[in-house]
Design a protein around this motif. Structure first.
Motif, mmCIF file in Angstrom:
data_model
loop_
_atom_site.group_PDB
_atom_site.id
_atom_site.type_symbol
_atom_site.label_atom_id
_atom_site.label_comp_id
_atom_site.label_asym_id
_atom_site.label_seq_id
_atom_site.Cartn_x
_atom_site.Cartn_y
_atom_site.Cartn_z
ATOM 1 N N THR A 1 0.838 -1.196 0.000
ATOM 2 C CA THR A 1 0.000 0.000 0.000
ATOM 3 C C THR A 1 0.875 1.248 0.000
ATOM 4 O OG1 THR A 1 -0.140 -0.031 2.409
ATOM 5 C CG2 THR A 1 -1.917 -1.101 1.211
ATOM 6 N N ASP A 2 0.405 2.271 -0.685
ATOM 7 C CA ASP A 2 1.066 3.567 -0.714
ATOM 8 C C ASP A 2 -0.017 4.610 -0.987
ATOM 9 O OD1 ASP A 2 2.522 5.871 -1.132
ATOM 10 O OD2 ASP A 2 4.026 4.913 -2.415
ATOM 11 N N LYS B 1 10.944 -7.826 -2.330
ATOM 12 C CA LYS B 1 11.816 -6.770 -2.851
ATOM 13 C C LYS B 1 11.017 -5.597 -3.399
ATOM 14 C CE LYS B 1 15.813 -9.540 -4.128
ATOM 15 N NZ LYS B 1 16.630 -10.042 -5.243
ATOM 16 N N ARG B 2 9.809 -5.855 -3.909
ATOM 17 C CA ARG B 2 8.967 -4.794 -4.466
ATOM 18 C C ARG B 2 8.150 -4.066 -3.407
ATOM 19 N NH1 ARG B 2 6.387 -5.245 -10.028
ATOM 20 N NH2 ARG B 2 6.538 -3.036 -9.569
ATOM 21 N N GLY B 3 8.273 -4.488 -2.143
ATOM 22 C CA GLY B 3 7.600 -3.768 -1.067
ATOM 23 C C GLY B 3 6.368 -4.435 -0.497
ATOM 24 N N TYR B 4 6.057 -5.644 -0.923
ATOM 25 C CA TYR B 4 4.916 -6.372 -0.359
ATOM 26 C C TYR B 4 5.287 -6.883 1.021
ATOM 27 C CZ TYR B 4 2.384 -6.423 -4.796
ATOM 28 O OH TYR B 4 1.699 -6.063 -5.928
ATOM 29 N N PHE C 1 7.350 -20.857 -5.770
ATOM 30 C CA PHE C 1 6.702 -20.176 -4.651
ATOM 31 C C PHE C 1 7.709 -19.283 -3.930
ATOM 32 C CE2 PHE C 1 5.404 -19.896 -0.215
ATOM 33 C CZ PHE C 1 4.036 -19.711 -0.268
ATOM 34 N N LEU C 2 8.874 -19.829 -3.585
ATOM 35 C CA LEU C 2 9.891 -19.066 -2.854
ATOM 36 C C LEU C 2 10.490 -17.952 -3.705
ATOM 37 C CD1 LEU C 2 11.680 -21.986 -0.984
ATOM 38 C CD2 LEU C 2 10.050 -20.331 -0.040
ATOM 39 N N ASP C 3 10.698 -18.221 -4.994
ATOM 40 C CA ASP C 3 11.236 -17.206 -5.893
ATOM 41 C C ASP C 3 10.272 -16.028 -6.014
ATOM 42 O OD1 ASP C 3 13.162 -16.196 -7.800
ATOM 43 O OD2 ASP C 3 11.716 -16.742 -9.370
ATOM 44 N N LEU C 4 8.993 -16.316 -6.212
ATOM 45 C CA LEU C 4 7.989 -15.246 -6.313
ATOM 46 C C LEU C 4 7.860 -14.484 -5.000
ATOM 47 C CD1 LEU C 4 5.274 -17.143 -8.347
ATOM 48 C CD2 LEU C 4 6.644 -15.199 -9.143
ATOM 49 N N MET C 5 7.961 -15.193 -3.874
ATOM 50 C CA MET C 5 7.865 -14.548 -2.571
ATOM 51 C C MET C 5 9.027 -13.552 -2.388
ATOM 52 S SD MET C 5 7.221 -16.373 1.105
ATOM 53 C CE MET C 5 8.870 -17.042 1.275
ATOM 54 N N ARG C 6 10.241 -13.946 -2.787
ATOM 55 C CA ARG C 6 11.401 -13.046 -2.695
ATOM 56 C C ARG C 6 11.198 -11.796 -3.563
ATOM 57 N NH1 ARG C 6 14.302 -17.447 -4.153
ATOM 58 N NH2 ARG C 6 14.505 -18.813 -2.379
ATOM 59 N N ARG D 1 -2.568 -2.980 -3.175
ATOM 60 C CA ARG D 1 -2.526 -4.244 -3.896
ATOM 61 C C ARG D 1 -2.332 -5.422 -2.945
ATOM 62 N NH1 ARG D 1 1.966 -2.287 -8.258
ATOM 63 N NH2 ARG D 1 0.682 -0.691 -9.249
ATOM 64 N N TYR D 2 -2.785 -6.586 -3.391
ATOM 65 C CA TYR D 2 -2.540 -7.807 -2.634
ATOM 66 C C TYR D 2 -2.035 -8.882 -3.581
ATOM 67 C CZ TYR D 2 -6.776 -9.961 -4.516
ATOM 68 O OH TYR D 2 -7.704 -10.496 -5.360
ATOM 69 N N TYR D 3 -1.387 -9.879 -2.996
ATOM 70 C CA TYR D 3 -0.877 -11.017 -3.754
ATOM 71 C C TYR D 3 -0.959 -12.220 -2.826
ATOM 72 C CZ TYR D 3 2.029 -13.329 -7.279
ATOM 73 O OH TYR D 3 2.487 -14.142 -8.279
ATOM 74 N N ALA D 4 -1.590 -13.283 -3.273
ATOM 75 C CA ALA D 4 -1.730 -14.489 -2.456
ATOM 76 C C ALA D 4 -1.255 -15.692 -3.259
ATOM 77 C CB ALA D 4 -3.187 -14.678 -2.041
ATOM 78 N N MET D 5 -0.607 -16.630 -2.578
ATOM 79 C CA MET D 5 -0.145 -17.867 -3.214
ATOM 80 C C MET D 5 -0.456 -19.052 -2.311
ATOM 81 S SD MET D 5 3.558 -17.064 -4.905
ATOM 82 C CE MET D 5 4.326 -16.497 -3.401
#
Length: 87
Positions: free
Chosen positions: A13-14, A74-77, A65-70, A21-25
């Motif tokens: 959020t900003d 890094k993008r601020g999530y 999963f771990l790659d996307l989480m990293r 935004r949200y992101y779920a896996m």
């Protein structure tokens, strides 16, 4: 068969950019014994979009999963607890 549960929900959020935004896996098993990585993303409060990817092994799904989480970190999530809807 999945040996352990994998699930994450993160938000970014900003207020100055009107960004929420949200992101779920989640990794789950299929009826055929494969691993399935389900990703859901969008604006907080909306249904968003989803994508499902199937893998022959749990290890392949966990690697992505771990790659996307990293990348999301890094993008601020940041991790948040998803709000539960009242019954």
């Amino acid at each position: 068969m999945i040996t352990q549960p994998y699930h994450i929900y993160v938000e970014r959020t900003d207020a100055s950019k009107n960004m929420a935004r949200y992101y779920a896996m989640e990794i789950s098993g299929t009826l055929f014994g494969e691993a399935c990585l389900t990703r859901t993303w969008g604006r907080i409060g909306s249904r968003g979009q989803s994508r499902m990817q199937q893998f022959e092994s749990e290890g392949e799904a966990v690697d992505l999963f771990l790659d996307l989480m990293r990348k999301k970190h890094k993008r601020g999530y940041r991790s948040r607890s998803p709000m539960r809807k009242p019954i």
